[in-house]
Design a protein around this motif. Structure first.
Motif, short mmCIF file in Angstrom:
data_model
loop_
_atom_site.label_atom_id
_atom_site.label_comp_id
_atom_site.label_asym_id
_atom_site.label_seq_id
_atom_site.Cartn_x
_atom_site.Cartn_y
_atom_site.Cartn_z
N GLY A 150 19.35 -4.22 -0.25
CA GLY A 150 17.92 -4.50 -0.21
C GLY A 150 17.44 -4.90 1.23
N SER A 151 18.32 -5.85 1.92
CA SER A 151 17.98 -5.99 3.09
C SER A 151 17.89 -5.34 4.25
N VAL A 152 18.82 -4.24 3.90
CA VAL A 152 18.90 -2.96 5.03
C VAL A 152 17.73 -2.12 4.82
N LEU A 153 17.03 -2.04 3.60
CA LEU A 153 15.79 -1.31 3.36
C LEU A 153 14.69 -2.10 3.94
N TYR A 161 9.83 -1.38 1.98
CA TYR A 161 9.66 -2.54 1.14
C TYR A 161 9.86 -2.25 -0.76
N GLN A 162 9.28 -1.06 -0.87
CA GLN A 162 9.41 -0.97 -2.46
C GLN A 162 10.60 -0.67 -2.73
N LEU A 163 11.56 0.07 -2.11
CA LEU A 163 12.94 0.40 -2.50
C LEU A 163 13.83 -0.99 -2.31
N PHE A 180 16.17 -14.34 -5.09
CA PHE A 180 14.64 -14.40 -5.59
C PHE A 180 13.66 -14.46 -4.04
N TYR A 181 14.20 -15.41 -3.03
CA TYR A 181 13.51 -15.39 -1.98
C TYR A 181 13.50 -14.21 -1.39
N HIS A 182 14.53 -13.28 -1.33
CA HIS A 182 14.19 -12.06 -0.67
C HIS A 182 13.39 -11.04 -1.28
N ARG A 183 13.67 -11.17 -2.65
CA ARG A 183 12.37 -10.35 -3.38
C ARG A 183 11.06 -10.84 -3.03
N ALA A 184 10.78 -12.07 -2.98
CA ALA A 184 9.52 -12.57 -2.47
C ALA A 184 9.10 -12.01 -1.20
N LEU A 185 9.76 -12.11 -0.37
CA LEU A 185 9.44 -11.33 0.96
C LEU A 185 8.89 -10.04 0.80
N ALA A 186 9.83 -9.20 0.17
CA ALA A 186 9.40 -7.65 -0.32
C ALA A 186 7.96 -7.65 -0.90
N ARG A 187 7.88 -8.50 -1.85
CA ARG A 187 6.54 -8.61 -2.60
C ARG A 187 5.35 -8.67 -1.74
N MET A 192 4.97 -8.38 1.37
CA MET A 192 4.81 -7.17 2.00
C MET A 192 4.24 -5.86 1.54
N LEU A 193 4.50 -5.96 -0.05
CA LEU A 193 3.81 -5.20 -0.78
C LEU A 193 2.41 -5.55 -1.27
N GLN A 194 1.99 -6.80 -0.69
CA GLN A 194 0.66 -6.87 -1.06
C GLN A 194 0.64 -7.54 -2.44
N ASN A 195 1.71 -8.03 -2.68
CA ASN A 195 1.89 -8.69 -4.37
C ASN A 195 2.14 -10.11 -4.31
N PRO A 196 0.92 -10.90 -4.06
CA PRO A 196 1.36 -12.39 -3.59
C PRO A 196 1.62 -13.14 -5.04
N VAL A 197 0.99 -12.70 -6.05
CA VAL A 197 1.14 -13.39 -7.33
C VAL A 197 2.75 -13.64 -7.76
N PHE A 198 3.16 -12.34 -8.00
CA PHE A 198 4.70 -11.99 -8.03
C PHE A 198 5.48 -12.76 -6.96
N ALA A 199 5.10 -12.63 -5.75
CA ALA A 199 5.95 -13.16 -4.81
C ALA A 199 6.00 -14.77 -4.63
N VAL A 200 4.89 -15.39 -5.19
CA VAL A 200 4.78 -16.70 -5.54
C VAL A 200 5.73 -17.25 -6.66
N ARG A 201 5.79 -16.52 -7.85
CA ARG A 201 6.67 -16.65 -8.95
C ARG A 201 8.13 -16.81 -8.42
N ASP A 202 8.53 -15.84 -7.55
CA ASP A 202 9.93 -15.67 -7.11
C ASP A 202 10.31 -16.91 -6.13
N LEU A 203 9.24 -17.27 -5.51
CA LEU A 203 9.37 -18.61 -4.70
C LEU A 203 9.70 -19.74 -5.68
N VAL A 204 8.79 -19.83 -6.34
CA VAL A 204 9.03 -21.04 -7.60
C VAL A 204 10.29 -20.92 -8.10
N SER A 205 10.72 -19.89 -8.67
CA SER A 205 12.04 -19.70 -9.08
C SER A 205 13.26 -19.88 -8.14
#
Length: 266
Positions: A202-205, A211-213, A232-239, A241-254
């Protein structure tokens, strides 16, 4: 008679020096010529008793030198090679141990379960030592050879996968980790490593701007190991970048709830 008596005395001297190879050779020669001589027959019994006592003590003490004397006298005895392999291993002479195990198995017609299992252990030990000096390519080769002798050693698949992962051979690492998980679906070591492997992909992609991959790979990482705050943090960063802040915040909380302590994540 004089020749027989003299030879018997020589055999006795060789026994005292624990030179059973020379003693056996002389004894077999004199038995061939004087097969019914009383003193020769007595010496045959004496030789057998002395050798068996010496051999038993050598096997119990696992003394390489003593076992070598036994092998020199009876090189056809396969079990002696297996026992000497253990003695070599105790001295960390693993290459010599492997050589003895090969000899043992060959002298048994290619099959000796005890020696085969020990062979797998010895090859793994050599591989572990190679890992300790960062020779991962050679370690992979030894782990592979070890599995040929004992294919049920799940920790060896994990160890080989780790080496392949370090070498950047992620597909091979994936196969090893998945094999372990197929055999034991509850193996936490395999789950953790599979999660880490997908996180790495994921980090390589992510660094390539895919970002979607990347999000997909981070999600796969979490399906294997959902207690890692970094995933969770890494997925939050990708989200993000995908303009999906709600799910990004959920990952950051997790990530926070899982005890993330890295200052960057915090």
């Amino acid at each position: 008679d004089a020749e027989a008596d003299a030879t018997v005395l020589l055999v006795q001297l060789h026994i005292k020096k624990a030179d059973f190879a020379s003693g056996r050779k002389l004894l077999e020669g004199v038995l061939f010529r004087f097969h019914d001589h009383p003193r020769v027959l007595d010496m045959e019994r004496t030789f057998d008793t002395a050798f068996n006592t010496y051999k038993k003590e050598a096997e119990q003490a696992l003394k390489v030198e003593s076992l070598t004397r036994c092998i020199e006298a009876f090189p056809e005895d396969a079990e002696l090679y297996r026992v000497r392999a253990i003695a070599h291993a105790n001295r960390k002479s693993y290459t010599l141990a492997v050589q003895d195990l090969f000899t043992c198995i060959n002298k048994c017609g290619g099959s000796n379960p005890e020696a085969a299992a020990l062979m797998g252990t010895m090859l793994c030990t050599i591989a572990d030592e190679l890992v300790s000096v960062s020779d991962y390519v050679a370690a992979v080769n030894y782990y592979t050879e070890a599995l040929k002798w004992d294919e049920d050693q799940l920790p060896v698949y994990i160890a080989r996968g780790d080496c392949n992962s370090v070498l950047g051979k992620h597909e091979q690492a994936l196969k090893d980790y998945k094999y372990v998980l197929d055999v034991d679906p509850h193996d936490e070591e395999a789950k953790f490593r599979l999660g880490r492997l997908h996180d790495t992909w994921g980090s390589v992609l992510y660094n390539q701007g895919k970002y979607q991959l990347a999000e997909n790979e981070y999600t796969r990482a979490l399906t294997y190991h959902d207690q890692n705050p970094v995933f969770f943090y890494h997925r939050a960063l990708a989200r993000l970048m995908l303009q999906n802040p709600v799910f990004a915040v959920r990952d950051l909380v997790s990530s926070r709830e899982l005890g993330a302590a890295d200052p960057e994540i915090v």
